[in-house]
Design a protein around this motif. Structure first.
Motif, PDB file in Angstrom:
ATOM      1  N   VAL A  18       0.869  -1.170   0.000  1.00 42.77           N
ATOM      2  CA  VAL A  18       0.000   0.000   0.000  1.00 42.77           C
ATOM      3  C   VAL A  18       0.908   1.223   0.000  1.00 42.77           C
ATOM      4  O   VAL A  18       1.918   1.254   0.708  1.00 42.77           O
ATOM      5  N   ALA A  19       0.561   2.223  -0.804  1.00 44.85           N
ATOM      6  CA  ALA A  19       1.356   3.449  -0.882  1.00 44.85           C
ATOM      7  C   ALA A  19       0.453   4.659  -0.716  1.00 44.85           C
ATOM      8  O   ALA A  19      -0.703   4.651  -1.131  1.00 44.85           O
ATOM      9  N   VAL A  20       0.994   5.717  -0.104  1.00 46.00           N
ATOM     10  CA  VAL A  20       0.288   6.983   0.074  1.00 46.00           C
ATOM     11  C   VAL A  20       0.745   7.918  -1.036  1.00 46.00           C
ATOM     12  O   VAL A  20       1.952   8.098  -1.256  1.00 46.00           O
ATOM     13  N   VAL A  21      -0.216   8.515  -1.732  1.00 49.48           N
ATOM     14  CA  VAL A  21       0.074   9.415  -2.850  1.00 49.48           C
ATOM     15  C   VAL A  21      -0.419  10.820  -2.503  1.00 49.48           C
ATOM     16  O   VAL A  21      -1.532  10.984  -2.019  1.00 49.48           O
ATOM     17  N   VAL A  22       0.431  11.814  -2.740  1.00 55.68           N
ATOM     18  CA  VAL A  22       0.070  13.225  -2.582  1.00 55.68           C
ATOM     19  C   VAL A  22       0.537  13.953  -3.833  1.00 55.68           C
ATOM     20  O   VAL A  22       1.721  13.902  -4.186  1.00 55.68           O
ATOM     21  N   GLU A  23      -0.401  14.597  -4.501  1.00 55.12           N
ATOM     22  CA  GLU A  23      -0.130  15.365  -5.715  1.00 55.12           C
ATOM     23  C   GLU A  23       0.672  14.556  -6.731  1.00 55.12           C
ATOM     24  O   GLU A  23       1.715  14.985  -7.215  1.00 55.12           O
ATOM     25  N   GLU A  24       0.162  13.362  -7.033  1.00 53.42           N
ATOM     26  CA  GLU A  24       0.710  12.450  -8.033  1.00 53.42           C
ATOM     27  C   GLU A  24       2.099  11.913  -7.697  1.00 53.42           C
ATOM     28  O   GLU A  24       2.779  11.369  -8.548  1.00 53.42           O
ATOM     29  N   LYS A  25       2.542  12.042  -6.448  1.00 57.80           N
ATOM     30  CA  LYS A  25       3.848  11.519  -6.025  1.00 57.80           C
ATOM     31  C   LYS A  25       3.645  10.544  -4.876  1.00 57.80           C
ATOM     32  O   LYS A  25       2.904  10.828  -3.937  1.00 57.80           O
ATOM     33  N   ILE A  26       4.326   9.409  -4.948  1.00 58.65           N
ATOM     34  CA  ILE A  26       4.286   8.454  -3.849  1.00 58.65           C
ATOM     35  C   ILE A  26       5.206   8.972  -2.755  1.00 58.65           C
ATOM     36  O   ILE A  26       6.400   9.174  -2.980  1.00 58.65           O
ATOM     37  N   ILE A  27       4.634   9.218  -1.559  1.00 61.88           N
ATOM     38  CA  ILE A  27       5.453   9.749  -0.470  1.00 61.88           C
ATOM     39  C   ILE A  27       5.731   8.695   0.603  1.00 61.88           C
ATOM     40  O   ILE A  27       6.700   8.825   1.341  1.00 61.88           O
ATOM     41  N   LEU A  28       4.903   7.685   0.712  1.00 62.43           N
ATOM     42  CA  LEU A  28       5.127   6.545   1.602  1.00 62.43           C
ATOM     43  C   LEU A  28       4.788   5.280   0.830  1.00 62.43           C
ATOM     44  O   LEU A  28       3.765   5.231   0.154  1.00 62.43           O
ATOM     45  N   HIS A  29       5.619   4.265   0.932  1.00 61.48           N
ATOM     46  CA  HIS A  29       5.318   3.019   0.224  1.00 61.48           C
ATOM     47  C   HIS A  29       5.763   1.831   1.066  1.00 61.48           C
ATOM     48  O   HIS A  29       6.430   1.991   2.086  1.00 61.48           O
ATOM     49  N   GLY A  30       5.358   0.668   0.654  1.00 61.34           N
ATOM     50  CA  GLY A  30       5.720  -0.548   1.355  1.00 61.34           C
ATOM     51  C   GLY A  30       4.888  -0.810   2.602  1.00 61.34           C
ATOM     52  O   GLY A  30       5.251  -1.640   3.423  1.00 61.34           O
ATOM     53  N   LEU A  31       3.770  -0.110   2.749  1.00 59.99           N
ATOM     54  CA  LEU A  31       2.889  -0.356   3.891  1.00 59.99           C
ATOM     55  C   LEU A  31       2.175  -1.684   3.667  1.00 59.99           C
ATOM     56  O   LEU A  31       1.822  -2.029   2.550  1.00 59.99           O
ATOM     57  N   ARG A  32       1.943  -2.424   4.730  1.00 61.83           N
ATOM     58  CA  ARG A  32       1.451  -3.801   4.609  1.00 61.83           C
ATOM     59  C   ARG A  32      -0.059  -3.955   4.502  1.00 61.83           C
ATOM     60  O   ARG A  32      -0.547  -4.955   4.020  1.00 61.83           O
ATOM     61  N   ASP A  33      -0.832  -2.961   4.993  1.00 60.04           N
ATOM     62  CA  ASP A  33      -2.284  -3.132   4.953  1.00 60.04           C
ATOM     63  C   ASP A  33      -2.986  -1.797   4.753  1.00 60.04           C
ATOM     64  O   ASP A  33      -2.399  -0.730   4.924  1.00 60.04           O
ATOM     65  N   VAL A  34      -4.248  -1.868   4.379  1.00 66.84           N
ATOM     66  CA  VAL A  34      -5.031  -0.679   4.062  1.00 66.84           C
ATOM     67  C   VAL A  34      -5.296   0.189   5.299  1.00 66.84           C
ATOM     68  O   VAL A  34      -5.174   1.412   5.216  1.00 66.84           O
ATOM     69  N   PRO A  35      -5.651  -0.374   6.471  1.00 69.68           N
ATOM     70  CA  PRO A  35      -5.864   0.489   7.637  1.00 69.68           C
ATOM     71  C   PRO A  35      -4.626   1.314   8.004  1.00 69.68           C
ATOM     72  O   PRO A  35      -4.741   2.498   8.317  1.00 69.68           O
ATOM     73  N   THR A  36      -3.460   0.706   7.934  1.00 68.87           N
ATOM     74  CA  THR A  36      -2.222   1.450   8.204  1.00 68.87           C
ATOM     75  C   THR A  36      -2.025   2.537   7.152  1.00 68.87           C
ATOM     76  O   THR A  36      -1.663   3.670   7.475  1.00 68.87           O
ATOM     77  N   GLY A  37      -2.273   2.192   5.901  1.00 70.29           N
ATOM     78  CA  GLY A  37      -2.154   3.173   4.825  1.00 70.29           C
ATOM     79  C   GLY A  37      -3.099   4.340   5.016  1.00 70.29           C
ATOM     80  O   GLY A  37      -2.729   5.501   4.825  1.00 70.29           O
ATOM     81  N   PHE A  38      -4.345   4.048   5.423  1.00 65.76           N
ATOM     82  CA  PHE A  38      -5.310   5.114   5.632  1.00 65.76           C
ATOM     83  C   PHE A  38      -4.898   6.005   6.798  1.00 65.76           C
ATOM     84  O   PHE A  38      -5.001   7.231   6.722  1.00 65.76           O
ATOM     85  N   ALA A  39      -4.411   5.407   7.883  1.00 66.95           N
ATOM     86  CA  ALA A  39      -3.947   6.198   9.027  1.00 66.95           C
ATOM     87  C   ALA A  39      -2.780   7.085   8.615  1.00 66.95           C
ATOM     88  O   ALA A  39      -2.705   8.258   9.013  1.00 66.95           O
ATOM     89  N   MET A  40      -1.870   6.560   7.807  1.00 70.47           N
ATOM     90  CA  MET A  40      -0.735   7.354   7.317  1.00 70.47           C
ATOM     91  C   MET A  40      -1.212   8.474   6.396  1.00 70.47           C
ATOM     92  O   MET A  40      -0.683   9.586   6.434  1.00 70.47           O
ATOM     93  N   LEU A  41      -2.223   8.193   5.580  1.00 68.05           N
ATOM     94  CA  LEU A  41      -2.791   9.222   4.702  1.00 68.05           C
ATOM     95  C   LEU A  41      -3.395  10.349   5.526  1.00 68.05           C
ATOM     96  O   LEU A  41      -3.138  11.531   5.262  1.00 68.05           O
ATOM     97  N   MET A  42      -4.182  10.004   6.543  1.00 72.24           N
ATOM     98  CA  MET A  42      -4.793  11.031   7.397  1.00 72.24           C
ATOM     99  C   MET A  42      -3.714  11.826   8.128  1.00 72.24           C
ATOM    100  O   MET A  42      -3.809  13.053   8.251  1.00 72.24           O
ATOM    101  N   GLY A  43      -2.679  11.147   8.618  1.00 75.48           N
ATOM    102  CA  GLY A  43      -1.577  11.826   9.290  1.00 75.48           C
ATOM    103  C   GLY A  43      -0.834  12.759   8.351  1.00 75.48           C
ATOM    104  O   GLY A  43      -0.438  13.861   8.737  1.00 75.48           O
ATOM    105  N   THR A  44      -0.647  12.334   7.115  1.00 78.73           N
ATOM    106  CA  THR A  44       0.029  13.161   6.117  1.00 78.73           C
ATOM    107  C   THR A  44      -0.791  14.417   5.816  1.00 78.73           C
ATOM    108  O   THR A  44      -0.244  15.523   5.754  1.00 78.73           O
ATOM    109  N   ILE A  45      -2.091  14.249   5.645  1.00 79.96           N
ATOM    110  CA  ILE A  45      -2.968  15.396   5.379  1.00 79.96           C
ATOM    111  C   ILE A  45      -2.892  16.383   6.539  1.00 79.96           C
ATOM    112  O   ILE A  45      -2.785  17.592   6.339  1.00 79.96           O
ATOM    113  N   TYR A  46      -2.901  15.862   7.761  1.00 77.60           N
ATOM    114  CA  TYR A  46      -2.844  16.720   8.956  1.00 77.60           C
ATOM    115  C   TYR A  46      -1.488  17.418   9.065  1.00 77.60           C
ATOM    116  O   TYR A  46      -1.422  18.634   9.257  1.00 77.60           O
TER     117      TYR A  46
END
Length: 106
Positions: free
Chosen positions: A33-61
């Motif tokens: 699972v990877a987190v994307v911001v403005e067409e760029k992957i900023i975090l990758h190699g995450l193992r599951d969707v809940p972790t990815g979503f938490a990282m996405l929310m943290g990144t937005i914040y």
């Protein structure tokens, strides 16, 4: 090449790498699972969707990003109702939805 097409136009979101054909909303064989911001992957190699979503929310914040206009209420619902981050500050629309959900759960 396929990865570039998937990221194209993505302001914020998750890219979910999976094996096999997709029959449901979430595949069973997720390998990345990877987190994307403005067409760029900023975090990758995450193992599951809940972790990815938490990282996405943290990144937005942390980056003080605005929610995408088309998904503004979804993100607000997740933040205020599901994650209980400043739940008293939700918009009238989310407050009404939360009350209807709570009324129907009892």
């Amino acid at each position: 090449m396929l990865l570039e097409v998937q990221k194209s136009g993505m302001r914020v979101g998750l890219l979910i790498g999976h094996e096999g054909t997709l029959h449901d909303a979430f595949p069973l064989e997720i390998f990345s699972v990877a987190v994307v911001v403005e067409e760029k992957i900023i975090l990758h190699g995450l193992r599951d969707v809940p972790t990815g979503f938490a990282m996405l929310m943290g990144t937005i914040y942390c980056l003080n990003l605005e929610y995408p206009r088309s998904m503004k209420y979804l993100f607000e619902f997740m933040q205020r109702v599901i994650m209980k981050i400043k739940p008293k500050q939700c918009s009238a629309r989310i407050h009404g939805l939360r009350n209807r959900l709570l009324r129907n759960c009892v």
